[in-house]
Structure formats: C-alpha cells, structure tokens
Design a protein around this motif. Structure first.
Motif, PDB file in Angstrom:
ATOM      1  N   PHE A  75     -53.537  50.138  33.366  1.00  0.00           N
ATOM      2  CA  PHE A  75     -52.342  49.657  33.283  1.00  0.00           C
ATOM      3  C   PHE A  75     -51.881  49.195  34.640  1.00  0.00           C
ATOM      4  CE2 PHE A  75     -51.588  52.273  29.375  1.00  0.00           C
ATOM      5  CZ  PHE A  75     -51.813  51.343  28.393  1.00  0.00           C
ATOM      6  N   GLN A  76     -52.029  50.133  35.618  1.00  0.00           N
ATOM      7  CA  GLN A  76     -51.516  49.627  37.024  1.00  0.00           C
ATOM      8  C   GLN A  76     -52.438  48.220  37.311  1.00  0.00           C
ATOM      9  OE1 GLN A  76     -48.959  50.886  38.738  1.00  0.00           O
ATOM     10  NE2 GLN A  76     -49.437  49.179  40.332  1.00  0.00           N
ATOM     11  N   LYS A  77     -53.884  48.162  37.081  1.00  0.00           N
ATOM     12  CA  LYS A  77     -54.525  47.004  37.441  1.00  0.00           C
ATOM     13  C   LYS A  77     -54.064  45.964  36.860  1.00  0.00           C
ATOM     14  CE  LYS A  77     -59.346  45.342  37.579  1.00  0.00           C
ATOM     15  NZ  LYS A  77     -58.741  43.969  37.819  1.00  0.00           N
ATOM     16  N   ALA A  78     -53.649  46.287  35.453  1.00  0.00           N
ATOM     17  CA  ALA A  78     -53.066  44.908  34.589  1.00  0.00           C
ATOM     18  C   ALA A  78     -51.902  44.221  35.202  1.00  0.00           C
ATOM     19  CB  ALA A  78     -52.932  45.240  33.265  1.00  0.00           C
ATOM     20  N   ILE A  79     -50.915  45.463  35.593  1.00  0.00           N
ATOM     21  CA  ILE A  79     -49.539  45.003  36.407  1.00  0.00           C
ATOM     22  C   ILE A  79     -49.838  44.271  37.660  1.00  0.00           C
ATOM     23  CG2 ILE A  79     -47.591  45.918  37.305  1.00  0.00           C
ATOM     24  CD1 ILE A  79     -47.529  47.965  35.247  1.00  0.00           C
ATOM     25  N   GLU A  80     -50.802  44.822  38.571  1.00  0.00           N
ATOM     26  CA  GLU A  80     -51.223  44.026  39.631  1.00  0.00           C
ATOM     27  C   GLU A  80     -51.869  42.597  39.437  1.00  0.00           C
ATOM     28  OE1 GLU A  80     -53.564  46.818  41.491  1.00  0.00           O
ATOM     29  OE2 GLU A  80     -52.254  48.297  42.072  1.00  0.00           O
ATOM     30  N   ASP A  81     -52.611  42.781  38.435  1.00  0.00           N
ATOM     31  CA  ASP A  81     -52.986  41.157  37.822  1.00  0.00           C
ATOM     32  C   ASP A  81     -52.044  40.329  37.326  1.00  0.00           C
ATOM     33  OD1 ASP A  81     -55.632  42.112  38.820  1.00  0.00           O
ATOM     34  OD2 ASP A  81     -56.207  42.588  36.809  1.00  0.00           O
ATOM     35  N   GLY A  82     -50.584  40.753  37.116  1.00  0.00           N
ATOM     36  CA  GLY A  82     -49.556  39.917  36.481  1.00  0.00           C
ATOM     37  C   GLY A  82     -49.427  40.000  35.046  1.00  0.00           C
ATOM     38  N   HIS A  83     -49.990  41.067  34.392  1.00  0.00           N
ATOM     39  CA  HIS A  83     -49.888  41.194  33.105  1.00  0.00           C
ATOM     40  C   HIS A  83     -48.709  42.287  32.864  1.00  0.00           C
ATOM     41  CE1 HIS A  83     -53.629  39.042  32.081  1.00  0.00           C
ATOM     42  NE2 HIS A  83     -54.216  39.678  33.042  1.00  0.00           N
ATOM     43  N   LYS A  84     -47.414  41.866  32.440  1.00  0.00           N
ATOM     44  CA  LYS A  84     -46.076  42.472  32.164  1.00  0.00           C
ATOM     45  C   LYS A  84     -45.727  42.503  31.057  1.00  0.00           C
ATOM     46  CE  LYS A  84     -45.196  42.877  37.125  1.00  0.00           C
ATOM     47  NZ  LYS A  84     -44.192  42.742  38.136  1.00  0.00           N
ATOM     48  N   PRO A  85     -45.379  43.334  30.191  1.00  0.00           N
ATOM     49  CA  PRO A  85     -44.497  42.991  29.065  1.00  0.00           C
ATOM     50  C   PRO A  85     -43.312  42.291  29.137  1.00  0.00           C
ATOM     51  CG  PRO A  85     -44.546  45.403  29.568  1.00  0.00           C
ATOM     52  CD  PRO A  85     -45.390  44.583  30.478  1.00  0.00           C
ATOM     53  N   GLU A  86     -43.075  41.242  28.354  1.00  0.00           N
ATOM     54  CA  GLU A  86     -41.771  40.486  28.609  1.00  0.00           C
ATOM     55  C   GLU A  86     -40.546  41.030  28.192  1.00  0.00           C
ATOM     56  OE1 GLU A  86     -42.267  36.941  26.252  1.00  0.00           O
ATOM     57  OE2 GLU A  86     -44.252  36.604  27.122  1.00  0.00           O
ATOM     58  N   LYS A  87     -40.824  42.015  27.428  1.00  0.00           N
ATOM     59  CA  LYS A  87     -39.310  42.732  27.115  1.00  0.00           C
ATOM     60  C   LYS A  87     -39.872  44.359  26.540  1.00  0.00           C
ATOM     61  CE  LYS A  87     -38.591  40.551  22.758  1.00  0.00           C
ATOM     62  NZ  LYS A  87     -37.869  40.029  21.656  1.00  0.00           N
ATOM     63  N   ASP A  88     -38.866  44.940  26.200  1.00  0.00           N
ATOM     64  CA  ASP A  88     -39.175  46.133  25.399  1.00  0.00           C
ATOM     65  C   ASP A  88     -39.670  45.847  23.936  1.00  0.00           C
ATOM     66  OD1 ASP A  88     -39.469  48.785  24.107  1.00  0.00           O
ATOM     67  OD2 ASP A  88     -37.317  49.299  24.574  1.00  0.00           O
ATOM     68  N   LEU A  89     -40.960  46.288  23.587  1.00  0.00           N
ATOM     69  CA  LEU A  89     -41.370  45.826  22.351  1.00  0.00           C
ATOM     70  C   LEU A  89     -40.845  46.462  21.116  1.00  0.00           C
ATOM     71  CD1 LEU A  89     -45.175  45.789  23.469  1.00  0.00           C
ATOM     72  CD2 LEU A  89     -43.659  43.868  23.077  1.00  0.00           C
ATOM     73  N   PHE A  90     -40.078  47.579  21.541  1.00  0.00           N
ATOM     74  CA  PHE A  90     -39.531  48.378  20.260  1.00  0.00           C
ATOM     75  C   PHE A  90     -37.853  48.018  19.997  1.00  0.00           C
ATOM     76  CE2 PHE A  90     -43.071  51.108  21.918  1.00  0.00           C
ATOM     77  CZ  PHE A  90     -43.726  51.290  20.486  1.00  0.00           C
ATOM     78  N   GLU A  91     -37.456  47.079  21.055  1.00  0.00           N
ATOM     79  CA  GLU A  91     -36.289  46.699  20.997  1.00  0.00           C
ATOM     80  C   GLU A  91     -35.667  46.270  19.669  1.00  0.00           C
ATOM     81  OE1 GLU A  91     -33.460  43.422  23.158  1.00  0.00           O
ATOM     82  OE2 GLU A  91     -34.867  44.720  24.280  1.00  0.00           O
ATOM     83  N   ALA A  92     -36.584  45.320  19.021  1.00  0.00           N
ATOM     84  CA  ALA A  92     -36.038  44.842  17.730  1.00  0.00           C
ATOM     85  C   ALA A  92     -36.326  45.608  16.454  1.00  0.00           C
ATOM     86  CB  ALA A  92     -36.591  43.438  17.650  1.00  0.00           C
TER      87      ALA A  92
END
Length: 85
Positions: A56-73
């Motif tokens: 997950f840390q590597k994905a975030i460093e590579d620029g992959h971030k969730p746009e928003k809270d997926l459970f919000e809706a």
C-alpha cells in the motif's frame, strides 16, 4: 530433471523429490499458478497479507490514492438514525 505425469484418480500429477522441495523451501502447501505457459510452484506465505502495508505504501508513493472514502455513499437508514457513536 525429467519426471513422468501419473494418473491420480481423475486427475494427473507428478512426484516431486524431497531434496527439490527442501531447496525451494516448500513444506506443506504451495501457491500454484500458470505464468507464460509455465506451471509455477511457490512456498505458501505464512500470512498472505503480511506485506500489504509495504505494498500500500509503494502504491501511494507511485501516485495511486483513493479519490474519496469508498464507504461514504454506502450508509443506510440504520447508520443515520439508530447507530450511536
């Protein structure tokens, strides 16, 4: 190393020599997959999720971030009226 495929019930299989399994670090269970037409056997990880934090840390460093809270809706009436924080 050449081995023969044997009939095992309705399936087929091979016998893997113990030294070969020990050299690969395989004990009781394996991770099995086909990659580019080759059958690949790997030792099973004790905890398949053990390296998720690093991935997950590597994905975030590579620029992959969730746009928003997926459970919000996904809230429902119970969440809005009956649940107490």
């Amino acid at each position: 190393m050449q081995v023969h495929i044997r009939r095992i019930g309705n399936s087929q299989g091979i016998i893997l020599p113990r030294p070969l399994l020990q050299q690969a670090g395989i004990e009781n269970e394996i991770d099995l997959e086909v990659i580019d037409g080759a059958i690949v056997l790997r030792p099973m990880k004790a905890d398949p999720r053990a390296d998720w934090d690093q991935l997950f840390q590597k994905a975030i460093e590579d620029g992959h971030k969730p746009e928003k809270d997926l459970f919000e809706a996904m809230s429902n009436d119970f969440d809005q009226t009956e649940w107490q924080w």
